[in-house]
Design an enzyme around this catalytic site. Structure first.
Site, mmCIF file in Angstrom:
data_model
loop_
_atom_site.group_PDB
_atom_site.id
_atom_site.type_symbol
_atom_site.label_atom_id
_atom_site.label_comp_id
_atom_site.label_asym_id
_atom_site.label_seq_id
_atom_site.Cartn_x
_atom_site.Cartn_y
_atom_site.Cartn_z
ATOM 1 N N ASN A 217 2.126 -5.279 -3.081
ATOM 2 C CA ASN A 217 0.815 -5.662 -2.642
ATOM 3 C C ASN A 217 -0.243 -4.203 -2.369
ATOM 4 O OD1 ASN A 217 -0.983 -8.049 -1.784
ATOM 5 N ND2 ASN A 217 -0.965 -7.035 0.232
ATOM 6 N N HIS B 8 -10.387 -6.719 -2.137
ATOM 7 C CA HIS B 8 -11.357 -6.304 -1.034
ATOM 8 C C HIS B 8 -12.504 -5.588 -1.780
ATOM 9 C CE1 HIS B 8 -8.798 -7.444 2.341
ATOM 10 N NE2 HIS B 8 -7.823 -6.696 2.163
ATOM 11 N N ASP C 192 -11.924 -10.604 0.076
ATOM 12 C CA ASP C 192 -13.402 -10.731 0.240
ATOM 13 C C ASP C 192 -14.367 -9.704 -0.132
ATOM 14 O OD1 ASP C 192 -12.589 -8.564 1.814
ATOM 15 O OD2 ASP C 192 -11.970 -9.145 3.782
ATOM 16 N N GLU D 174 0.786 -1.313 -0.132
ATOM 17 C CA GLU D 174 0.240 0.082 -0.197
ATOM 18 C C GLU D 174 0.909 1.348 -0.050
ATOM 19 O OE1 GLU D 174 -2.929 -0.471 3.218
ATOM 20 O OE2 GLU D 174 -3.466 -2.473 2.652
ATOM 21 N N GLU E 257 -6.009 -10.874 -0.706
ATOM 22 C CA GLU E 257 -6.684 -10.657 0.526
ATOM 23 C C GLU E 257 -8.193 -10.738 0.296
ATOM 24 O OE1 GLU E 257 -5.272 -7.360 2.577
ATOM 25 O OE2 GLU E 257 -2.883 -7.374 2.036
HETATM 26 O O1 G3I Z 1 -2.577 -6.115 19.207
HETATM 27 C C1 G3I Z 1 -3.561 -5.279 19.764
HETATM 28 C C2 G3I Z 1 -3.856 -5.695 21.043
HETATM 29 O O2 G3I Z 1 -2.898 -5.682 21.896
HETATM 30 C C3 G3I Z 1 -5.182 -5.031 21.564
HETATM 31 O O3 G3I Z 1 -5.563 -5.449 22.905
HETATM 32 C C4 G3I Z 1 -6.263 -4.954 20.432
HETATM 33 C C5 G3I Z 1 -7.333 -4.054 20.936
HETATM 34 O O4 G3I Z 1 -8.044 -3.645 19.833
HETATM 35 O O5 G3I Z 1 -5.758 -4.472 19.311
HETATM 36 C C6 G3I Z 1 -4.557 -5.189 18.699
HETATM 37 O O6 G3I Z 1 -4.306 -4.625 17.535
HETATM 38 C C7 G3I Z 1 -5.111 -4.853 16.589
HETATM 39 C C8 G3I Z 1 -4.547 -5.957 15.344
HETATM 40 O O7 G3I Z 1 -5.299 -5.867 14.187
HETATM 41 C C9 G3I Z 1 -3.971 -7.034 15.843
HETATM 42 O O8 G3I Z 1 -5.273 -7.726 16.451
HETATM 43 C C10 G3I Z 1 -5.659 -3.346 15.958
HETATM 44 O O9 G3I Z 1 -6.451 -2.768 16.941
HETATM 45 C C11 G3I Z 1 -6.315 -3.733 14.513
HETATM 46 O O10 G3I Z 1 -6.645 -2.486 13.877
HETATM 47 C C12 G3I Z 1 -5.405 -4.557 13.583
HETATM 48 O O11 G3I Z 1 -6.283 -4.808 12.455
HETATM 49 C C13 G3I Z 1 -5.563 -5.290 11.441
HETATM 50 C C14 G3I Z 1 -5.574 -4.429 10.156
HETATM 51 O O12 G3I Z 1 -4.927 -5.228 9.115
HETATM 52 C C15 G3I Z 1 -4.607 -3.258 10.556
HETATM 53 O O13 G3I Z 1 -4.767 -2.141 9.531
HETATM 54 C C16 G3I Z 1 -6.490 -6.542 10.773
HETATM 55 O O14 G3I Z 1 -6.391 -7.697 11.928
HETATM 56 C C17 G3I Z 1 -5.749 -7.218 9.573
HETATM 57 O O15 G3I Z 1 -6.563 -8.056 9.130
HETATM 58 C C18 G3I Z 1 -5.428 -5.856 8.673
HETATM 59 O O16 G3I Z 1 -5.028 -6.620 7.535
HETATM 60 C C19 G3I Z 1 -4.718 -5.589 6.416
HETATM 61 C C20 G3I Z 1 -3.561 -6.043 5.623
HETATM 62 O O17 G3I Z 1 -2.487 -6.346 6.533
HETATM 63 C C21 G3I Z 1 -3.430 -5.283 4.558
HETATM 64 N N1 G3I Z 1 -4.439 -4.844 3.639
HETATM 65 C C22 G3I Z 1 -5.782 -4.660 4.336
HETATM 66 C C23 G3I Z 1 -5.888 -5.768 5.469
HETATM 67 C C24 G3I Z 1 -7.472 -5.345 6.023
HETATM 68 O O18 G3I Z 1 -7.225 -3.957 6.708
#
Ligand code: G3I
Length: 360
Positions: A194, A230, A262, A153, A260
């Site tokens: 990507n 997406h 969906d 990105e 990715e």
């Molecule tokens: O690790 C912390 C944890 O300590 C805390 O308790 C919790 C509370 O909300 O948050 C946790 O972090 C989260 C992290 O995922 C791990 O679970 C973040 O809040 C959350 O924002 C984060 O979201 C991820 C997102 O990327 C971040 O932008 C999604 O799971 C993940 O599926 C998503 O993946 C991205 C790809 O990498 C790139 N393309 C888009 C895709 C979807 O957004």
């Protein structure tokens, strides 16, 4: 014993082509000439036994991507102090199950620890930190990653570069520098750029092509473009348009993959939305299946229970091929049918691929 009446019912329902290929998504994908059909997963889900049984089902999933645990904040939370425990858990799982691993990701503006995003950098010091991160992480996973999403990105929707910390201090050169460092650490991993919204023609897709050419112009190795995939129900481009864009990348000498995928909808779902979702998934999967050089498809987790969508898009969800109770949705059959095809079509794609591999 199969009754003739049940065959007649299945025929009437148009189910027989699907039954003939009722082999699972990865089995159907590989029979069609793709290298894999896979899914993202994440560490918190690995304690869910029902989830795990299906995650390990290689009939459906021949490939895994860690959704979070190989990102910069997880692997190098403080400078030059590395943590691989969570990423290893998913790498080990893929290895134990005989599933390919797509490693995700090395350089992204999100999920960056504050020592990187808020650091006081010069061009030289940030280049060194970038190279060190990539070298250490790629070396740790050397031999385990089918592919790495090296840069994720880097583009705004209008095709301009995102003003992330790397661009601000290093300029666009941070991209080829990242690919060079990754190739030096693992020459066998396929190295990908990507991004999302590059699956159809326009400024952003043109800019992604320019990134491929930029890396090539530095003499660095770039093997693939990952199209995240997406989409929203009813707003997914046609198979023809999707395939045409895939071909614009493969014409540059790189492979492509949906990384990715969906297809979200406004909740609650309805039978119309679920039906359209199945059609949309089939367009995406069909575009890859008919494009020489499209090597595989990854969905961004397989069950709505663990989808990222509702947390990010308020009022939207139900984006995965399985619902939150692990029940297959119509989308599953849409994907399977798009991977079906006649046995002669499968053979000819495989033969073409073999000929390319042999250099014919
Ligand atoms: O690790 C912390 C944890 O300590 C805390 O308790 C919790 C509370 O909300 O948050 C946790 O972090 C989260 C992290 O995922 C791990 O679970 C973040 O809040 C959350 O924002 C984060 O979201 C991820 C997102 O990327 C971040 O932008 C999604 O799971 C993940 O599926 C998503 O993946 C991205 C790809 O990498 C790139 N393309 C888009 C895709 C979807 O957004």
């Amino acid at each position: 014993m199969v009754h003739l009446s049940s065959i007649a019912t299945a025929l009437a329902a148009g189910l027989l082509p699907q039954l003939a290929n009722a082999a699972g998504l990865n089995t159907a994908a590989t029979a069609k000439g793709l290298d894999y059909f896979g899914t993202a997963t994440d560490n918190p889900e690995l304690t869910d036994n029902t989830y795990m049984t299906q995650l390990k089902n290689t009939d459906d999933f021949g490939q895994l991507t860690p959704g979070n645990s190989m990102k910069w904040d997880a692997t190098e939370p403080s400078q030059n102090s590395f943590s691989f425990e969570k990423g290893d858990a998913i790498a080990d799982l893929a290895e134990a199950n005989g599933q390919k691993l797509r490693c995700h990701n090395l350089v992204w503006y999100q999920q960056l620890p504050s020592w990187v995003s808020g650091g006081s950098w010069t061009n030289e010091t940030l280049t060194e930190a970038l190279k060190n991160h990539i070298t250490k992480v790629v070396t740790h996973y050397k031999g385990k990653c089918y592919a790495w999403d090296v840069v994720n990105e880097a583009l705004n929707d209008d095709g301009s570069y995102r003003e992330n910390v790397f661009y601000q201090h290093i300029g666009e050169a941070y991209i080829p520098i990242a690919f060079e460092a990754a190739a030096a650490a693992d020459s066998d991993a396929k190295l990908y750029y990507n991004d999302y919204s590059i699956e159809y023609g326009g400024d952003k897709a043109n800019a992604a092509e320019k990134i491929v050419k930029l890396v090539q112009s530095y003499g660095a190795k770039i093997d693939g473009v990952g199209l995240q995939g997406h989409f929203t129900v009813g707003q997914t481009p046609s198979k023809k348009d999707l395939a045409s864009t895939l071909k614009s990348y493969t014409a540059l000498g790189v492979e492509v993959a949906y990384t990715e995928m969906d297809v979200r909808m406004e909740t609650p779902s309805s039978s119309d939305k679920l039906s359209q979702q199945s059609t949309d998934y089939a367009s995406l999967v069909g575009a890859c299946a008919e494009t020489e050089g499209c090597v595989g498809i990854t969905i961004w987790d397989w069950t709505d229970k663990y989808s990222w969508v509702p947390d990010t898009f308020s009022g939207y969800g139900d984006a995965c091929p399985w619902d939150e109770n692990y029940k297959k949705k119509q989308a599953y059959n849409g994907i399977l049918n798009a991977l079906g095809g006649s046995s002669s079509a499968r053979k000819s794609r495989k033969m073409r691929r073999n000929m390319i591999t042999r250099g014919n």
